[in-house]
Design a protein around this motif. Structure first.
Motif, PDB file in Angstrom:
ATOM      1  N   VAL A   1       0.867  -1.177   0.000  1.00 58.21           N
ATOM      2  CA  VAL A   1       0.000   0.000   0.000  1.00 58.21           C
ATOM      3  C   VAL A   1       0.902   1.225   0.000  1.00 58.21           C
ATOM      4  N   THR A   2       0.863   2.004  -1.073  1.00 62.58           N
ATOM      5  CA  THR A   2       1.615   3.254  -1.079  1.00 62.58           C
ATOM      6  C   THR A   2       0.761   4.343  -0.446  1.00 62.58           C
ATOM      7  N   GLY A   3       1.427   5.231   0.287  1.00 64.48           N
ATOM      8  CA  GLY A   3       0.668   6.258   1.009  1.00 64.48           C
ATOM      9  C   GLY A   3      -0.130   5.687   2.150  1.00 64.48           C
ATOM     10  N   GLY A   4       0.337   4.608   2.728  1.00 59.58           N
ATOM     11  CA  GLY A   4      -0.418   3.895   3.756  1.00 59.58           C
ATOM     12  C   GLY A   4      -0.500   4.592   5.094  1.00 59.58           C
ATOM     13  N   ALA A   5       0.311   5.621   5.314  1.00 60.19           N
ATOM     14  CA  ALA A   5       0.212   6.384   6.561  1.00 60.19           C
ATOM     15  C   ALA A   5      -0.734   7.568   6.419  1.00 60.19           C
ATOM     16  N   GLY A   6      -1.325   7.714   5.240  1.00 53.22           N
ATOM     17  CA  GLY A   6      -2.287   8.780   5.016  1.00 53.22           C
ATOM     18  C   GLY A   6      -3.683   8.372   5.402  1.00 53.22           C
ATOM     19  N   PHE A   7      -4.635   9.196   5.056  1.00 50.54           N
ATOM     20  CA  PHE A   7      -6.023   9.018   5.482  1.00 50.54           C
ATOM     21  C   PHE A   7      -6.641   7.726   4.937  1.00 50.54           C
ATOM     22  N   ILE A   8      -6.821   7.636   3.641  1.00 48.47           N
ATOM     23  CA  ILE A   8      -7.463   6.451   3.063  1.00 48.47           C
ATOM     24  C   ILE A   8      -6.552   5.245   3.174  1.00 48.47           C
ATOM     25  N   GLY A   9      -5.262   5.436   2.923  1.00 49.87           N
ATOM     26  CA  GLY A   9      -4.329   4.318   2.973  1.00 49.87           C
ATOM     27  C   GLY A   9      -4.300   3.624   4.317  1.00 49.87           C
ATOM     28  N   SER A  10      -4.344   4.386   5.405  1.00 47.74           N
ATOM     29  CA  SER A  10      -4.301   3.775   6.739  1.00 47.74           C
ATOM     30  C   SER A  10      -5.578   2.997   7.024  1.00 47.74           C
ATOM     31  N   HIS A  11      -6.726   3.510   6.589  1.00 49.06           N
ATOM     32  CA  HIS A  11      -7.972   2.761   6.760  1.00 49.06           C
ATOM     33  C   HIS A  11      -7.956   1.485   5.929  1.00 49.06           C
ATOM     34  N   LEU A  12      -7.383   1.551   4.735  1.00 46.69           N
ATOM     35  CA  LEU A  12      -7.285   0.363   3.887  1.00 46.69           C
ATOM     36  C   LEU A  12      -6.397  -0.698   4.534  1.00 46.69           C
ATOM     37  N   ILE A  13      -5.267  -0.291   5.074  1.00 46.00           N
ATOM     38  CA  ILE A  13      -4.368  -1.238   5.730  1.00 46.00           C
ATOM     39  C   ILE A  13      -5.047  -1.909   6.917  1.00 46.00           C
ATOM     40  N   MET A  14      -5.768  -1.126   7.716  1.00 43.10           N
ATOM     41  CA  MET A  14      -6.461  -1.700   8.865  1.00 43.10           C
ATOM     42  C   MET A  14      -7.482  -2.740   8.427  1.00 43.10           C
ATOM     43  N   LEU A  15      -8.201  -2.474   7.340  1.00 43.60           N
ATOM     44  CA  LEU A  15      -9.196  -3.426   6.858  1.00 43.60           C
ATOM     45  C   LEU A  15      -8.545  -4.683   6.308  1.00 43.60           C
ATOM     46  N   VAL A  16      -7.455  -4.541   5.566  1.00 41.04           N
ATOM     47  CA  VAL A  16      -6.735  -5.710   5.052  1.00 41.04           C
ATOM     48  C   VAL A  16      -6.232  -6.567   6.210  1.00 41.04           C
ATOM     49  N   ALA A  17      -5.706  -5.923   7.252  1.00 44.66           N
ATOM     50  CA  ALA A  17      -5.177  -6.659   8.406  1.00 44.66           C
ATOM     51  C   ALA A  17      -6.262  -7.468   9.101  1.00 44.66           C
ATOM     52  N   VAL A  18      -7.481  -6.925   9.161  1.00 34.84           N
ATOM     53  CA  VAL A  18      -8.596  -7.633   9.792  1.00 34.84           C
ATOM     54  C   VAL A  18      -9.142  -8.726   8.883  1.00 34.84           C
ATOM     55  N   ARG A  19      -9.303  -8.397   7.606  1.00 31.83           N
ATOM     56  CA  ARG A  19      -9.935  -9.312   6.661  1.00 31.83           C
ATOM     57  C   ARG A  19      -9.012 -10.471   6.269  1.00 31.83           C
ATOM     58  N   TYR A  20      -7.710 -10.207   6.193  1.00 32.28           N
ATOM     59  CA  TYR A  20      -6.747 -11.234   5.767  1.00 32.28           C
ATOM     60  C   TYR A  20      -5.593 -11.279   6.767  1.00 32.28           C
ATOM     61  N   PRO A  21      -5.822 -11.839   7.947  1.00 33.37           N
ATOM     62  CA  PRO A  21      -4.825 -11.770   9.029  1.00 33.37           C
ATOM     63  C   PRO A  21      -3.508 -12.479   8.728  1.00 33.37           C
ATOM     64  N   LEU A  22      -3.493 -13.377   7.752  1.00 38.54           N
ATOM     65  CA  LEU A  22      -2.261 -14.090   7.426  1.00 38.54           C
ATOM     66  C   LEU A  22      -1.451 -13.389   6.339  1.00 38.54           C
ATOM     67  N   TRP A  23      -1.993 -12.374   5.742  1.00 38.02           N
ATOM     68  CA  TRP A  23      -1.292 -11.679   4.662  1.00 38.02           C
ATOM     69  C   TRP A  23      -0.270 -10.701   5.221  1.00 38.02           C
ATOM     70  N   ARG A  24       0.829 -10.525   4.486  1.00 36.39           N
ATOM     71  CA  ARG A  24       1.811  -9.492   4.815  1.00 36.39           C
ATOM     72  C   ARG A  24       1.385  -8.175   4.193  1.00 36.39           C
ATOM     73  N   ILE A  25       1.549  -7.096   4.944  1.00 32.05           N
ATOM     74  CA  ILE A  25       1.230  -5.763   4.451  1.00 32.05           C
ATOM     75  C   ILE A  25       2.492  -4.911   4.520  1.00 32.05           C
ATOM     76  N   VAL A  26       2.875  -4.354   3.389  1.00 33.35           N
ATOM     77  CA  VAL A  26       4.019  -3.442   3.331  1.00 33.35           C
ATOM     78  C   VAL A  26       3.486  -2.039   3.056  1.00 33.35           C
ATOM     79  N   ASN A  27       3.765  -1.146   3.972  1.00 32.09           N
ATOM     80  CA  ASN A  27       3.313   0.241   3.874  1.00 32.09           C
ATOM     81  C   ASN A  27       4.499   1.114   3.483  1.00 32.09           C
ATOM     82  N   VAL A  28       4.426   1.740   2.311  1.00 34.98           N
ATOM     83  CA  VAL A  28       5.460   2.681   1.871  1.00 34.98           C
ATOM     84  C   VAL A  28       4.867   4.080   1.876  1.00 34.98           C
ATOM     85  N   ASP A  29       5.497   4.985   2.602  1.00 43.00           N
ATOM     86  CA  ASP A  29       4.998   6.351   2.718  1.00 43.00           C
ATOM     87  C   ASP A  29       6.187   7.280   2.937  1.00 43.00           C
TER      88      ASP A  29
END
Length: 282
Positions: free
Chosen positions: A18-46
């Motif tokens: 997720v690029t821009g993951g520390a921003g408004f929409i990006g951070s909400h998207l990361i939180m949802l991915v973490a809940v919906r797919y708990p086994l997936w790795r998430i890389v946040n570039v910001d």
């Protein structure tokens, strides 16, 4: 280019960038991915620009499936190394310069980040053979929306440097589909609002002014209407498109909630007044 097997979100583990993951929409998207797919790795570039904050994702800091990497999407060396080392499967490209008023002051910066940065990211993702590249654009590429209805086939008529840079980035994204059948999806969303939004946008800006007992400044007559979309609705839509969206397509993401700016200000005045009365009562 040999592509990886088509994405099947119900099987296996994935690495999501997720690029821009520390921003408004990006951070909400990361939180949802973490809940919906708990086994997936998430890389946040910001790059941690003025409207980004790692406080938005503090609850994920010590989890094994989340990684934050500070970096610039325009830095070709950094982005190439990122894709070479992280084995990324899916890209959500949310990073952008997005404040329309600033785009008139720094048009070259907006074009550099929004268009050139997207090109750097696209080339690296293409060479890495990612499974899906989802580009988050804006309905502002259609131009002035007053008294008009648009669909995905409507022509792009951007009216400011911000929307011009996003339209240019869209063209780059689509060119990879047309030439290489690189698996892209483009989304265009209306005005998004919700918790943790930076105060340069109209709703948090008005709320901040009202909470400081200041007046809201409205440009023009205030009769211009805007559609507003809650942030959780757009993140749900993004994951739906990740799972079931057709490759090479453009999707408008919007809501039926439309309100004139002057009426929005009046409603926010009521919200703040009711909140203050409740606090006094307690």
């Amino acid at each position: 280019m040999i592509w990886k097997a088509q994405l099947n979100c119900s099987l296996g583990r994935k690495t999501v960038l997720v690029t821009g993951g520390a921003g408004f929409i990006g951070s909400h998207l990361i939180m949802l991915v973490a809940v919906r797919y708990p086994l997936w790795r998430i890389v946040n570039v910001d790059s941690l620009d003025y409207c980004s904050s790692l406080k938005n994702l503090k609850c994920l800091e010590n989890t094994r499936t989340y990684t934050f990497i500070q970096g610039d999407i325009c830095d070709r060396y950094f982005i190439n190394h990122l894709f070479a080392s992280e084995n990324i499967d899916i890209v959500f490209h949310c990073a952008a310069q997005s404040h329309v008023e600033n785009s008139f002051l720094y048009p070259s910066e907006f074009m550099h980040v929004n268009a050139d940065g997207t090109n750097v990211l696209l080339q690296a993702a293409f060479e890495a053979g990612v499974e899906k590249f989802i580009y988050m654009s804006t309905d502002e590429v259609y131009g002035d929306s007053l008294d008009k209805e648009f669909d995905e086939l409507s022509p792009k008529r951007p009216t400011n440097p911000y929307s011009t840079s996003k339209a240019a980035a869209e063209n780059l994204v689509m060119s990879y589909w047309e030439k290489h059948k690189f698996p892209i999806i483009i989304t265009r969303s209306s005005n998004v609002y919700g918790p943790r939004q930076y105060h340069e946008k109209v709703i948090p800006k008005f709320l901040l002014l009202l909470q400081q007992d200041q007046k809201c400044t409205i440009q023009g007559t205030g009769l211009q209407s805007r559609h507003f979309l809650y942030v959780e609705d757009i993140t749900e839509a993004l994951l739906m498109l990740m799972e079931r969206g057709a490759l090479g397509e453009i999707y408008n993401i919007g809501a039926n909630f439309e309100i004139p700016i002057i009426q929005l200000a009046r409603e926010l005045v009521k919200v703040v007044e009711d909140s203050e009365m409740t606090e006094k009562a307690v």
